[in-house]
Design a protein around this motif. Structure first.
Motif, PDB file in Angstrom:
ATOM      1  N   THR A   4       0.875  -1.177   0.000  1.00 55.05           N
ATOM      2  CA  THR A   4       0.000   0.000   0.000  1.00 55.05           C
ATOM      3  C   THR A   4       0.906   1.219   0.000  1.00 55.05           C
ATOM      4  OG1 THR A   4      -1.772  -1.127   1.184  1.00 55.05           O
ATOM      5  CG2 THR A   4      -1.737   1.278   1.328  1.00 55.05           C
TER       6      THR A   4
ATOM      7  N   ASN B  47      -1.468   6.369   0.317  1.00 60.82           N
ATOM      8  CA  ASN B  47      -2.725   5.758   0.768  1.00 60.82           C
ATOM      9  C   ASN B  47      -2.629   5.182   2.177  1.00 60.82           C
ATOM     10  OD1 ASN B  47      -3.575   6.292  -1.809  1.00 60.82           O
ATOM     11  ND2 ASN B  47      -3.253   4.206  -2.547  1.00 60.82           N
ATOM     12  N   THR B  48      -1.498   5.397   2.833  1.00 63.64           N
ATOM     13  CA  THR B  48      -1.312   4.837   4.174  1.00 63.64           C
ATOM     14  C   THR B  48      -1.795   5.818   5.230  1.00 63.64           C
ATOM     15  OG1 THR B  48       0.625   3.598   3.427  1.00 63.64           O
ATOM     16  CG2 THR B  48       0.362   3.876   5.795  1.00 63.64           C
ATOM     17  N   PHE B  49      -2.643   5.338   6.103  1.00 57.72           N
ATOM     18  CA  PHE B  49      -3.146   6.177   7.188  1.00 57.72           C
ATOM     19  C   PHE B  49      -2.194   6.088   8.371  1.00 57.72           C
ATOM     20  CE2 PHE B  49      -5.627   6.980  11.025  1.00 57.72           C
ATOM     21  CZ  PHE B  49      -6.239   8.179  10.708  1.00 57.72           C
TER      22      PHE B  49
ATOM     23  N   TYR C  30      -8.989   0.410   9.846  1.00 59.85           N
ATOM     24  CA  TYR C  30      -7.728  -0.332   9.983  1.00 59.85           C
ATOM     25  C   TYR C  30      -7.489  -0.729  11.424  1.00 59.85           C
ATOM     26  CZ  TYR C  30      -6.780   1.414   5.300  1.00 59.85           C
ATOM     27  OH  TYR C  30      -6.861   1.703   3.975  1.00 59.85           O
ATOM     28  N   SER C  31      -6.756  -1.827  11.611  1.00 58.47           N
ATOM     29  CA  SER C  31      -6.477  -2.280  12.972  1.00 58.47           C
ATOM     30  C   SER C  31      -5.078  -1.876  13.443  1.00 58.47           C
ATOM     31  CB  SER C  31      -6.659  -3.797  13.074  1.00 58.47           C
ATOM     32  OG  SER C  31      -5.922  -4.450  12.073  1.00 58.47           O
ATOM     33  N   ARG C  32      -4.234  -1.449  12.506  1.00 56.71           N
ATOM     34  CA  ARG C  32      -2.875  -1.030  12.882  1.00 56.71           C
ATOM     35  C   ARG C  32      -2.540   0.293  12.203  1.00 56.71           C
ATOM     36  NH1 ARG C  32      -1.408  -5.183  10.130  1.00 56.71           N
ATOM     37  NH2 ARG C  32      -2.775  -6.838  10.781  1.00 56.71           N
TER      38      ARG C  32
ATOM     39  N   MET D  98       2.631  -6.467   9.971  1.00 58.80           N
ATOM     40  CA  MET D  98       2.810  -5.331   9.072  1.00 58.80           C
ATOM     41  C   MET D  98       4.283  -4.971   9.000  1.00 58.80           C
ATOM     42  SD  MET D  98       1.464  -1.400   9.553  1.00 58.80           S
ATOM     43  CE  MET D  98      -0.227  -1.569   9.043  1.00 58.80           C
TER      44      MET D  98
ATOM     45  N   ILE E 183       3.476   0.519   3.115  1.00 54.59           N
ATOM     46  CA  ILE E 183       3.410  -0.575   4.083  1.00 54.59           C
ATOM     47  C   ILE E 183       2.965  -1.842   3.360  1.00 54.59           C
ATOM     48  CG2 ILE E 183       2.901   0.830   6.129  1.00 54.59           C
ATOM     49  CD1 ILE E 183      -0.079   0.025   5.642  1.00 54.59           C
TER      50      ILE E 183
ATOM     51  N   THR F 145       1.257  -5.771   4.470  1.00 50.78           N
ATOM     52  CA  THR F 145       0.783  -6.644   5.550  1.00 50.78           C
ATOM     53  C   THR F 145       0.669  -8.073   5.029  1.00 50.78           C
ATOM     54  OG1 THR F 145      -1.606  -6.525   5.179  1.00 50.78           O
ATOM     55  CG2 THR F 145      -0.610  -4.714   6.437  1.00 50.78           C
TER      56      THR F 145
ATOM     57  N   GLU G  39      -1.838  -9.734   4.830  1.00 52.79           N
ATOM     58  CA  GLU G  39      -3.001  -9.846   3.952  1.00 52.79           C
ATOM     59  C   GLU G  39      -2.650  -9.531   2.486  1.00 52.79           C
ATOM     60  OE1 GLU G  39      -6.780  -9.259   5.284  1.00 52.79           O
ATOM     61  OE2 GLU G  39      -7.522  -8.151   3.533  1.00 52.79           O
ATOM     62  N   ASP G  40      -1.758  -8.552   2.267  1.00 53.95           N
ATOM     63  CA  ASP G  40      -1.343  -8.220   0.895  1.00 53.95           C
ATOM     64  C   ASP G  40      -0.667  -9.423   0.231  1.00 53.95           C
ATOM     65  OD1 ASP G  40      -2.161  -5.465   0.857  1.00 53.95           O
ATOM     66  OD2 ASP G  40      -0.454  -4.996   2.141  1.00 53.95           O
TER      67      ASP G  40
ATOM     68  N   ASP H  54     -12.808  -8.326   3.674  1.00 56.30           N
ATOM     69  CA  ASP H  54     -12.625  -8.249   5.122  1.00 56.30           C
ATOM     70  C   ASP H  54     -13.954  -8.446   5.827  1.00 56.30           C
ATOM     71  OD1 ASP H  54     -10.525  -8.061   6.860  1.00 56.30           O
ATOM     72  OD2 ASP H  54      -9.857  -6.140   6.027  1.00 56.30           O
TER      73      ASP H  54
HETATM   74  P1  ADP Z   1      -6.625  -4.562   8.774  1.00 57.24           P
HETATM   75  O1  ADP Z   1      -6.425  -5.659   9.784  1.00 57.24           O
HETATM   76  O2  ADP Z   1      -6.433  -3.200   9.377  1.00 57.24           O
HETATM   77  O3  ADP Z   1      -7.871  -4.691   7.954  1.00 57.24           O
HETATM   78  P2  ADP Z   1      -4.913  -5.937   6.916  1.00 57.24           P
HETATM   79  O4  ADP Z   1      -3.587  -6.357   7.423  1.00 57.24           O
HETATM   80  O5  ADP Z   1      -6.004  -6.963   6.875  1.00 57.24           O
HETATM   81  O6  ADP Z   1      -5.403  -4.668   7.765  1.00 57.24           O
HETATM   82  O7  ADP Z   1      -4.713  -5.288   5.475  1.00 57.24           O
HETATM   83  C1  ADP Z   1      -5.767  -4.990   4.604  1.00 57.24           C
HETATM   84  C2  ADP Z   1      -5.290  -3.971   3.582  1.00 57.24           C
HETATM   85  O8  ADP Z   1      -5.235  -2.678   4.201  1.00 57.24           O
HETATM   86  C3  ADP Z   1      -3.893  -4.252   3.045  1.00 57.24           C
HETATM   87  O9  ADP Z   1      -3.859  -3.887   1.667  1.00 57.24           O
HETATM   88  C4  ADP Z   1      -3.003  -3.318   3.863  1.00 57.24           C
HETATM   89  O10 ADP Z   1      -1.850  -2.925   3.141  1.00 57.24           O
HETATM   90  C5  ADP Z   1      -3.936  -2.135   4.101  1.00 57.24           C
HETATM   91  N1  ADP Z   1      -3.671  -1.414   5.372  1.00 57.24           N
HETATM   92  C6  ADP Z   1      -3.510  -1.937   6.606  1.00 57.24           C
HETATM   93  N2  ADP Z   1      -3.297  -0.960   7.519  1.00 57.24           N
HETATM   94  C7  ADP Z   1      -3.327   0.225   6.844  1.00 57.24           C
HETATM   95  C8  ADP Z   1      -3.154   1.618   7.206  1.00 57.24           C
HETATM   96  N3  ADP Z   1      -2.909   2.015   8.459  1.00 57.24           N
HETATM   97  N4  ADP Z   1      -3.251   2.555   6.201  1.00 57.24           N
HETATM   98  C9  ADP Z   1      -3.490   2.180   4.914  1.00 57.24           C
HETATM   99  N5  ADP Z   1      -3.645   0.904   4.521  1.00 57.24           N
HETATM  100  C10 ADP Z   1      -3.564  -0.072   5.464  1.00 57.24           C
END
Ligand code: ADP
Length: 157
Positions: free
Chosen positions: A23, A27-29, A50-52, A117, A139, A141, A143-144, A156
């Motif tokens: 990502t 687009n990263t928060f 998002y969780s992280r 991540m 970043i 994760t 999941e990517d 999700d």
């Molecule tokens: P989450 O558990 O927060 O849903 P995932 O690890 O499942 O996050 O990732 C889902 C998607 O969201 C992936 O493409 C990842 O790169 C993106 N992502 C995760 N955290 C962030 C963030 N803080 N900002 C932007 N994109 C994120």
């Protein structure tokens, strides 16, 4: 056919470079470590889903930690708690990888690391008058990577 796709994905993902599936930084928060966890900030965080959340100090090239959204359960928005009071400090919680690292290696790293991540970082030496510096490119994760293996977007929950 789905099984065949997954098997192809499982064979091919290992050599795909991080930069192809990360990502991007735009687009990263992220949040600044100096931010206060008041009602507005917390509601912005929840809205992203998002969780992280990577935490930076001074600028976004200087990520120092990770906010786990589940830790906000204990934060009272009235208390003006600072982000710095809640974050895990960098190193204990975030891996760093290069844009050209291969997903096979990154998967191995993420499985053993404490957070699923990693920060994608590169050296920027484009400007000859300036010293080279680390630039955060995005970043990635778990999941990517899993999406590459399954050859599909994960919906999700
Ligand atoms: P989450 O558990 O927060 O849903 P995932 O690890 O499942 O996050 O990732 C889902 C998607 O969201 C992936 O493409 C990842 O790169 C993106 N992502 C995760 N955290 C962030 C963030 N803080 N900002 C932007 N994109 C994120």
């Amino acid at each position: 056919k789905e099984t065949a796709n997954t098997m192809t994905g499982a064979l091919l993902f290992k050599n795909i470079p991080v930069k192809q599936v990360m990502t991007p930084i735009a687009n990263t928060f992220m949040l600044s470590v100096d931010e206060k966890l008041n009602f507005q900030t917390i509601s912005n965080i929840f809205k992203t889903g998002y969780s992280r959340i990577p935490i930076y100090e001074v600028n976004r090239n200087n990520v120092i930690g990770l906010l786990l959204v589940k830790d906000l359960i204990f934060v009272d928005p009235e208390d003006d708690t600072r982000v710095s009071d809640v974050v895990n400090i960098f190193g204990r919680s975030l891996n760093t990888v290069w844009p050209d690292d291969k997903l096979g290696d990154v998967l191995r790293e993420l499985k053993t690391g404490r957070s699923h991540m990693a920060l994608v970082r590169d050296v920027n030496n484009e400007d000859g008058d300036q010293d080279p510096f680390y630039e955060v490119k995005g970043i990635i994760t778990l999941e990517d990577i899993i999406e590459e293996i399954l050859g599909d977007e994960i919906v999700d929950e």
